[in-house]
Design an enzyme around this catalytic site. Sequence first.
Site, PDB file in Angstrom:
ATOM      1  N   ASP A   1       1.134  -1.281   0.014  1.00 21.22           N
ATOM      2  CA  ASP A   1       0.454   0.062   0.298  1.00 21.22           C
ATOM      3  C   ASP A   1       0.929   1.094   0.279  1.00 21.22           C
ATOM      4  O   ASP A   1       0.741   2.433   0.743  1.00 21.22           O
ATOM      5  CB  ASP A   1      -1.153   0.498   0.988  1.00 21.22           C
ATOM      6  CG  ASP A   1      -1.820  -1.398   1.149  1.00 21.22           C
ATOM      7  OD1 ASP A   1      -2.168  -1.639   0.461  1.00 21.22           O
ATOM      8  OD2 ASP A   1      -1.835  -1.793   2.517  1.00 21.22           O
TER       9      ASP A   1
ATOM     10  N   HIS B   1      -4.327  -2.369  -6.369  1.00 15.27           N
ATOM     11  CA  HIS B   1      -3.401  -1.093  -6.870  1.00 15.27           C
ATOM     12  C   HIS B   1      -4.234   0.323  -7.297  1.00 15.27           C
ATOM     13  O   HIS B   1      -5.046  -0.195  -7.923  1.00 15.27           O
ATOM     14  CB  HIS B   1      -2.279  -1.298  -7.911  1.00 15.27           C
ATOM     15  CG  HIS B   1      -1.166  -2.297  -7.319  1.00 15.27           C
ATOM     16  ND1 HIS B   1      -0.159  -3.046  -8.266  1.00 15.27           N
ATOM     17  CD2 HIS B   1      -1.090  -3.102  -6.158  1.00 15.27           C
ATOM     18  CE1 HIS B   1       0.442  -3.742  -7.249  1.00 15.27           C
ATOM     19  NE2 HIS B   1       0.188  -3.230  -5.581  1.00 15.27           N
TER      20      HIS B   1
HETATM   21  P1  GDP Z   1      -0.456   0.297  -3.987  1.00 14.85           P
HETATM   22  O1  GDP Z   1      -0.733  -0.913  -3.470  1.00 14.85           O
HETATM   23  O2  GDP Z   1       0.582   0.211  -3.288  1.00 14.85           O
HETATM   24  O3  GDP Z   1      -0.975   0.530  -4.822  1.00 14.85           O
HETATM   25  O4  GDP Z   1      -0.990   1.764  -3.349  1.00 14.85           O
HETATM   26  P2  GDP Z   1      -2.562   1.441  -2.681  1.00 14.85           P
HETATM   27  O5  GDP Z   1      -3.576   1.384  -4.077  1.00 14.85           O
HETATM   28  O6  GDP Z   1      -3.123   0.302  -1.738  1.00 14.85           O
HETATM   29  O7  GDP Z   1      -2.684   3.056  -1.817  1.00 14.85           O
HETATM   30  C1  GDP Z   1      -1.902   3.806  -2.466  1.00 14.85           C
HETATM   31  C2  GDP Z   1      -3.874   5.027  -1.742  1.00 14.85           C
HETATM   32  O8  GDP Z   1      -2.517   6.035  -1.688  1.00 14.85           O
HETATM   33  C3  GDP Z   1      -4.708   5.167  -3.544  1.00 14.85           C
HETATM   34  O9  GDP Z   1      -5.843   5.626  -2.590  1.00 14.85           O
HETATM   35  C4  GDP Z   1      -3.655   6.382  -4.448  1.00 14.85           C
HETATM   36  O10 GDP Z   1      -4.488   6.755  -4.655  1.00 14.85           O
HETATM   37  C5  GDP Z   1      -3.534   7.163  -2.631  1.00 14.85           C
HETATM   38  N1  GDP Z   1      -1.940   7.795  -2.959  1.00 14.85           N
HETATM   39  C6  GDP Z   1      -0.966   7.146  -3.893  1.00 14.85           C
HETATM   40  N2  GDP Z   1       0.514   7.660  -3.754  1.00 14.85           N
HETATM   41  C7  GDP Z   1      -0.407   9.280  -3.365  1.00 14.85           C
HETATM   42  C8  GDP Z   1       0.024  10.740  -2.165  1.00 14.85           C
HETATM   43  O11 GDP Z   1       1.603  11.217  -2.756  1.00 14.85           O
HETATM   44  N3  GDP Z   1      -0.764  11.715  -2.229  1.00 14.85           N
HETATM   45  C9  GDP Z   1      -1.960  10.934  -1.411  1.00 14.85           C
HETATM   46  N4  GDP Z   1      -2.948  12.179  -0.693  1.00 14.85           N
HETATM   47  N5  GDP Z   1      -2.936   9.925  -2.384  1.00 14.85           N
HETATM   48  C10 GDP Z   1      -1.836   9.461  -2.335  1.00 14.85           C
END
Ligand code: GDP
Length: 424
Positions: free
Chosen positions: A12, A40
Amino acid sequence: MLTAVVGVNWGDEGKGRMVDLLSRDYDVVVRYQGGNNAGHTVVNDLGKFILNLIPCGVFRKSCVNILGTGMVIDIEHLWGEIEELHARGIEVTPENLKISEKAIIVLPYHRALDGLEEDRLGEGKQGSTRRGIAPAYADKYNRKALRIADIFQKDTLRGKLEVILGFKNLLLRGYGEEPVTVEETLAWVEKFGAPLAPFVANTEDWLESAIDAGRNVMFEAQLGTLRDLDFGIFPYTTSSNALAAYAPIGAGVPGRRIDKVIGIVKAYSSSVGGGPFTVEMHGEDAEKLREAGGEYGAATGRPRRVGAFDCVASRFGVRMQGADTLALTKFDVLSYMDEIPVCVAYEVNGKRVESFPVGDDLEAATPVYEYLPGFKCDISKCRKTEELPKAALDYVKYIENAVGARVEYMSVGPHRDDYIIMSR
Ligand code: GDP
C-alpha cells in the site's frame, strides 16, 4: 531498459499510482507474483480505478500488460476486472493483455479453504483476504494445482482434476465441508477459462522477443518487503515473494537482465491485517493520520493500521529490494503535523536495535522516536524541488540518510500529475 517497481514497506505504498505514472516510458508492464489479494489504486484522467490482477499499464494505449508465471489467477475475478474496465471505456484485448500459460489457477475451493483456515486460527488470524491465495500457492509448491495451459489440454484435464480433488476433498471433509465434485469444478474452469484462450501465451518467449527488439519492460510488484514470504514478518506475510529478486523468475526473464529497481516508500507507515507493527499509533493520533491518508484497504475496505516512518524496517526494505532509487509517496499527507515522528531504532529487551529483528524479538520491539519539524503547509501543488519548504526537504534528506538511497520521485497527491522529480 528493464525496471522493477517494488514496495519497500508493508504494501500500500502507492505502487499502482507510480506504475501508472512511470509506464509512459515503458512498452510492457508485467505482474510477477501474487493474485487478487491486494489492490493497486490509480487516479488519472479516466477516473479512479482499483486493479487487483491487471497491471497498471492498462491505461496506456501503447502498453502491453502481462500476468506472469509467478502469479496465481482467479479467472472468475479476472473477468470481473476486465468487464469493469470495458464498462468504463478501457479496452482489454489479447493485444494489450497476455496471460502466462504457466500461471496457477485459483479455484473456488481455494477461496473456501482460505476462509476455513483463517476462521480456525481464531485469535491468531494471519490477516488473509480470504481470496484463496495461500491455499493456491501451497498447492503450487505441493504440485497439486492447475495451470492456465491445463484448461486447453482437454484430454487430460479431467484426470488431473480427479487426482487433485482426491486430496482436496480429504481436507474439506476434515473441516466438515461437502466434497467438491469434478463436474462442478470442470464446469467452472470451462466457463471462465475457455474464453481466455486468445489472451493466453508463452509469455517468456513473448518477453524475450520484446526485449531483443529493445522494448522497455517494467515489473510491477504486489505488496512490499515486509510481506515477502521469506524476508517479511512471517507468518503474517503474503504467500509469494514481493522482492525485486523474484521479478525475473515470476516473469520468465534471465535474472541478470534487470537494470533498475525503484523502491516505493511511503512517507509514514501503514499495515493491513495482523502481525507485529512496531510503530503502530493508537487513539486520536492514529485517527488523524488514517483520515489524512485515506488509509482503508483497496481490496477489502478494512481500516489500515498506521504509524510513523520506520527507519529500521525501511532500511531493511530498501536493502532487500536492492533499490537504486526511491519514489517517496503520500508526502502531502504529513502537512497537518506540527512535528513529524520518525522511528529511528527499536528497543528489544532493553537493548537498542537498528537492524530488523525476527520472531519474538520483533514482537517485543518498541519504537525509539525522534521528532522533526513539521512543514505545516499544503505541498500538493508543488511541482519542483525548489517549491518545497525547507522542513520538507530536511525530512526527505533525513529519510535518505536513514535508509541509504536517494529519492528520485516524490508523490504529493493521488492524481497522475501530482509529483515532483527531485533535483539537487
Ligand atoms: P498500492 O497497493 O501500493 O498501489 O497502494 P494503494 O493503492 O493501496 O494505496 C495508495 C492510496 O494512496 C491510493 O488511494 C492512492 O490513490 C493514494 N495515493 C498514492 N499516492 C499518493 C500521494 O502522494 N498522496 C496522496 N494524498 N494519496 C496518494
